[in-house]
Motif scaffolding. Structure first.
Motif, PDB file in Angstrom:
ATOM      1  N   ASP A 269       0.860  -1.191   0.000  1.00 55.95           N
ATOM      2  CA  ASP A 269       0.000   0.000   0.000  1.00 55.95           C
ATOM      3  C   ASP A 269       0.899   1.244   0.000  1.00 55.95           C
ATOM      4  O   ASP A 269       1.357   1.699   1.050  1.00 55.95           O
ATOM      5  CB  ASP A 269      -0.913  -0.006   1.220  1.00 55.95           C
ATOM      6  N   ILE A 270       1.129   1.778  -1.186  1.00 55.25           N
ATOM      7  CA  ILE A 270       2.039   2.917  -1.333  1.00 55.25           C
ATOM      8  C   ILE A 270       1.471   4.162  -0.670  1.00 55.25           C
ATOM      9  O   ILE A 270       2.187   4.916   0.004  1.00 55.25           O
ATOM     10  CB  ILE A 270       2.332   3.173  -2.828  1.00 55.25           C
ATOM     11  N   GLU A 271       0.174   4.393  -0.847  1.00 52.82           N
ATOM     12  CA  GLU A 271      -0.451   5.589  -0.270  1.00 52.82           C
ATOM     13  C   GLU A 271      -0.331   5.587   1.245  1.00 52.82           C
ATOM     14  O   GLU A 271       0.019   6.598   1.866  1.00 52.82           O
ATOM     15  CB  GLU A 271      -1.926   5.649  -0.689  1.00 52.82           C
ATOM     16  N   ALA A 272      -0.588   4.454   1.854  1.00 56.21           N
ATOM     17  CA  ALA A 272      -0.513   4.367   3.318  1.00 56.21           C
ATOM     18  C   ALA A 272       0.919   4.557   3.809  1.00 56.21           C
ATOM     19  O   ALA A 272       1.148   5.185   4.859  1.00 56.21           O
ATOM     20  CB  ALA A 272      -1.063   3.014   3.785  1.00 56.21           C
ATOM     21  N   TYR A 273       1.884   4.051   3.064  1.00 56.02           N
ATOM     22  CA  TYR A 273       3.291   4.170   3.473  1.00 56.02           C
ATOM     23  C   TYR A 273       3.720   5.632   3.505  1.00 56.02           C
ATOM     24  O   TYR A 273       4.333   6.089   4.487  1.00 56.02           O
ATOM     25  CB  TYR A 273       4.161   3.361   2.523  1.00 56.02           C
ATOM     26  N   PHE A 274       3.408   6.377   2.439  1.00 56.73           N
ATOM     27  CA  PHE A 274       3.865   7.774   2.399  1.00 56.73           C
ATOM     28  C   PHE A 274       3.019   8.649   3.340  1.00 56.73           C
ATOM     29  O   PHE A 274       3.520   9.670   3.828  1.00 56.73           O
ATOM     30  CB  PHE A 274       3.812   8.299   0.965  1.00 56.73           C
ATOM     31  N   ALA A 275       1.793   8.262   3.602  1.00 50.73           N
ATOM     32  CA  ALA A 275       1.012   8.974   4.616  1.00 50.73           C
ATOM     33  C   ALA A 275       1.649   8.796   5.994  1.00 50.73           C
ATOM     34  O   ALA A 275       1.695   9.733   6.805  1.00 50.73           O
ATOM     35  CB  ALA A 275      -0.424   8.463   4.615  1.00 50.73           C
ATOM     36  N   LYS A 276       2.170   7.601   6.258  1.00 50.57           N
ATOM     37  CA  LYS A 276       2.855   7.340   7.526  1.00 50.57           C
ATOM     38  C   LYS A 276       4.145   8.150   7.616  1.00 50.57           C
ATOM     39  O   LYS A 276       4.468   8.699   8.688  1.00 50.57           O
ATOM     40  CB  LYS A 276       3.149   5.848   7.639  1.00 50.57           C
ATOM     41  N   LEU A 277       4.867   8.261   6.499  1.00 49.31           N
ATOM     42  CA  LEU A 277       6.086   9.077   6.507  1.00 49.31           C
ATOM     43  C   LEU A 277       5.764  10.534   6.815  1.00 49.31           C
ATOM     44  O   LEU A 277       6.479  11.192   7.578  1.00 49.31           O
ATOM     45  CB  LEU A 277       6.794   8.971   5.148  1.00 49.31           C
TER      46      LEU A 277
ATOM     47  N   ALA B  68       3.236  11.651   8.488  1.00 46.89           N
ATOM     48  CA  ALA B  68       2.841  11.763   9.894  1.00 46.89           C
ATOM     49  C   ALA B  68       4.049  11.720  10.821  1.00 46.89           C
ATOM     50  O   ALA B  68       4.034  12.308  11.908  1.00 46.89           O
ATOM     51  CB  ALA B  68       1.877  10.635  10.244  1.00 46.89           C
ATOM     52  N   ASN B  69       5.107  11.062  10.373  1.00 45.46           N
ATOM     53  CA  ASN B  69       6.323  10.966  11.188  1.00 45.46           C
ATOM     54  C   ASN B  69       7.275  12.137  10.986  1.00 45.46           C
ATOM     55  O   ASN B  69       8.391  12.124  11.523  1.00 45.46           O
ATOM     56  CB  ASN B  69       7.054   9.655  10.891  1.00 45.46           C
TER      57      ASN B  69
END
Length: 627
Positions: A300-308, A310-311
């Motif tokens: 899930d690319i979208e979720a990964y970069f959303a997590k980045l 947020a961090n």
């Protein structure tokens, strides 16, 4: 029964005695150079203007000693190898392979050149800093950018010239050690960086461990390249198709399949020079735990970069990496790409830590591995690991070191570097590719087109096999007389030329003719030949006139013959120039036409017109007189 063993025992005693001398000299010399460089580093902190040049001479002298030590190690290794092989040939024994394999554990073969080369670089860095302190950035730590747009030239360097090359480069550019600033490199200047060794007896493992340093000037770099089973990416790249793309996954250092290991997902794209766009390499980074799912299209690319985000990852960084991740993921699924080959080598780099305009990298000890598996690694891990079994044909060891000079907004390499390339006999290779070389030798059945340097390596492999057969047959006369030295087959005998417009280095290139230029040259030949036919027709007519016109006709025939010889010679000369313009070192401003050509053609046409007008006027006068 004892007589045959006596010469063997005596020879082994001599070898052990000589080996002890070589070990002791190499280790003592290394320590002497190490301490000498430390003293020079300390002296370079405060230099008066009159001390600058003498200090440079001292540093350069220790650099030459490093080169001599490297030569000493190589020559002694080769000497032991040749001596044992000759001894085996004379007595019919087979102890050479065992003895030579044991040399790799000897101290002289494990000299820490990393330490003294880094110290040499530090000495030159401090020397430069003493002259222009404001231009130095001591604590900068280099990090690889997300995108590379560069002009790259690649060279093959013989292994015995690598240390010489490094000593020349560090005189002008500092070492660039991934993740290490100059302050961290200066740990080698601490009092206990080198422990004194006891040379009275053989070196045990404890002494060797104490002798080994921790700072390395070359880092292990591995890349897994992706392609389809029918090698579609390879074919696009070797044909140099506009927009040809290549995917690879890269990591730095060892990879023990740690979940948090950073894996760089890279996409390289090729652009032809006529389009104006520059070839580029762009990348994003993923933790290794997510690589398998990414490769299989389940990530899930979208979720990964959303997590980045947020961090706290910068928005600019995310905008640069996210499109690459989406593009690479789409390429893998649509073209059915899978891991196919791996390259592993030790890379050292030289450049300013705060500037990417000029970068020099040197890759040594390169190994190429076959990563192909049916269905593309259906289960984890996503690539081969150290416990996997490989066949002999699954590994290929590249004989040369690979020098890359990467320039950004700089049109030409500096003069000192061009002179160094000449001194080490570097071979500039047009469009050399590790990926293409690996595919050609590890997957020859998948590639319909071979790289232009393939034939040289193929002949080299055949020569080495022939030598093994001769040695295996125990041909004593061949071993003692006509057998070539071991070093003769260390690298291929490459067909090359001296590079034009360079400082004397060599060039290995391919023929890459522009069809339009070749056909234009042929049309030019036909146009000039047409003008010659006009004169030839006039010459035939004049010869049939008889009388005084025969002399003129003969002159026109001779002039026409010379003219045709000239246009033919000019055609082949122009064809050679067209071939030359396809080389790596191009001179696009060179003219392909001959400045007096149009004048000569106009003269030929003028002769025909003049003769026609003369004959017409003369005939008119004769008719007027008769009337």
């Amino acid at each position: 029964m004892e007589m045959p063993n006596q010469p063997i025992g005596q020879f082994q005693e001599i070898l052990r005695a000589e080996l002890k001398k070589v070990n002791q000299f190499a280790c003592v010399k290394h320590e002497d150079v190490f301490l000498g460089l430390r003293r020079l580093c300390a002296s370079c902190k405060r230099l008066s203007p009159e001390e600058v040049e003498p200090m440079a001479k001292k540093i350069r002298g220790l650099g030459e000693e490093i080169v001599h030590l490297d030569t000493y190690v190589r020559l002694n290794y080769m000497g032991f190898q040749m001596l044992t092989e000759k001894f085996d040939a004379c007595l019919g024994t087979s102890g050479s392979p065992l003895f030579v394999s044991g040399l790799h554990c000897e101290p002289f073969c494990n000299i820490r050149f990393d330490d003294i080369l880094i110290l040499l670089g530090l000495a030159w860095a401090r020397w430069r800093s003493a002259q222009a302190p404001a231009e130095q950035s001591k604590d900068a730590t280099w990090k690889p950018p997300e995108s590379f747009i560069r002009n790259t030239s690649k060279y093959w360097v013989q292994p015995d010239k690598v240390v010489l090359l490094k000593t020349r480069i560090v005189e002008h550019l500092p070492y660039l050690i991934f993740g290490a600033s100059q302050s961290e490199q200066e740990k080698l200047l601490e009092p206990f960086a080198l422990l004194d060794l006891e040379y009275s007896g053989g070196m045990d493992s404890q002494a060797m461990n104490a002798y080994a340093g921790t700072m390395e000037e070359s880092q292990l770099l591995s890349s897994v390249y992706f392609d389809s089973p029918d090698a579609i990416s390879y074919q696009e790249r070797i044909r140099r198709e506009e927009g040809a793309r290549l995917v690879r996954f890269r990591w730095y250092g060892e990879n023990n399949q740690e979940d948090d290991k950073e894996i760089y997902i890279e996409r390289k794209i090729h652009h032809e020079g006529w389009g104006g766009a520059k070839s580029a390499k762009e990348r994003c980074v993923l933790p290794q735990s997510d690589v398998f799912d990414f490769m299989k299209g389940k990530f899930d690319i979208e979720a990964y970069f959303a997590k980045l985000a947020a961090n706290g990852t910068k928005e600019k960084t995310i905008k640069g990496m996210k499109p690459i991740a989406i593009e690479v993921n789409k390429m893998i699924q649509e073209k059915k790409l899978q891991p196919i080959i791996r390259t592993s080598y030790y890379r050292c780099a030289f450049q300013l830590a705060t500037d990417n305009k000029v970068r020099i990298s040197l890759d040594t000890q390169m190994s190429l591995l076959n990563e192909y598996q049916a269905n593309g690694h259906p289960n984890k891990p996503w690539c081969l690991v150290g416990t996997d079994t490989l066949q002999r044909d699954d590994i290929y060891r590249f004989p040369y070191a690979i020098l890359e000079i990467k320039l950004q907004d700089v049109s030409e390499a500096p003069l000192w570097l061009r002179q160094t390339l000449n001194d080490i006999g570097a071979i500039q290779v047009h469009k050399f590719s590790k990926f293409q070389h690996a595919m050609a030798f590890l997957h020859p059945q998948r590639v319909p087109i071979l790289p232009h340097w393939h034939q040289d390596f193929d002949e080299w492999h055949k020569a080495k096999e022939e030598r093994k057969l001769r040695v295996g047959k125990g041909n004593l006369s061949a071993m003692l007389r006509s057998e070539p030295a071991v070093d003769d087959l260390a690298v291929p005998n490459v067909s090359k030329i001296v590079a034009p417009h360079g400082e004397g280095h060599f060039l290995k290139d391919m023929e890459n003719l522009d069809p339009k230029a070749v056909f234009a040259n042929e049309r030019t030949l036909l146009h000039y030949a047409e003008k010659g036919m006009y004169v030839a027709a006039v010459a035939v007519v004049v010869l049939h006139q008889g009388g005084r016109y025969k002399v003129l006709g003969g002159l026109l025939v001779a002039m026409t013959a010379v003219y045709y010889v000239w246009i033919l010679v000019a055609y082949f000369q122009r064809l050679d120039e067209i071939k030359g313009r396809s080389k790596v070192v191009k001179n696009r401003e060179a003219r392909l036409d001959w400045s007096i050509g149009p004048l000569l053609a106009a003269t030929m046409v003028s002769v025909v017109l003049g003769f026609s007008l003369y004959k017409g006027w003369h005939g008119l006068l004769q008719r007027h007189e008769l009337a």
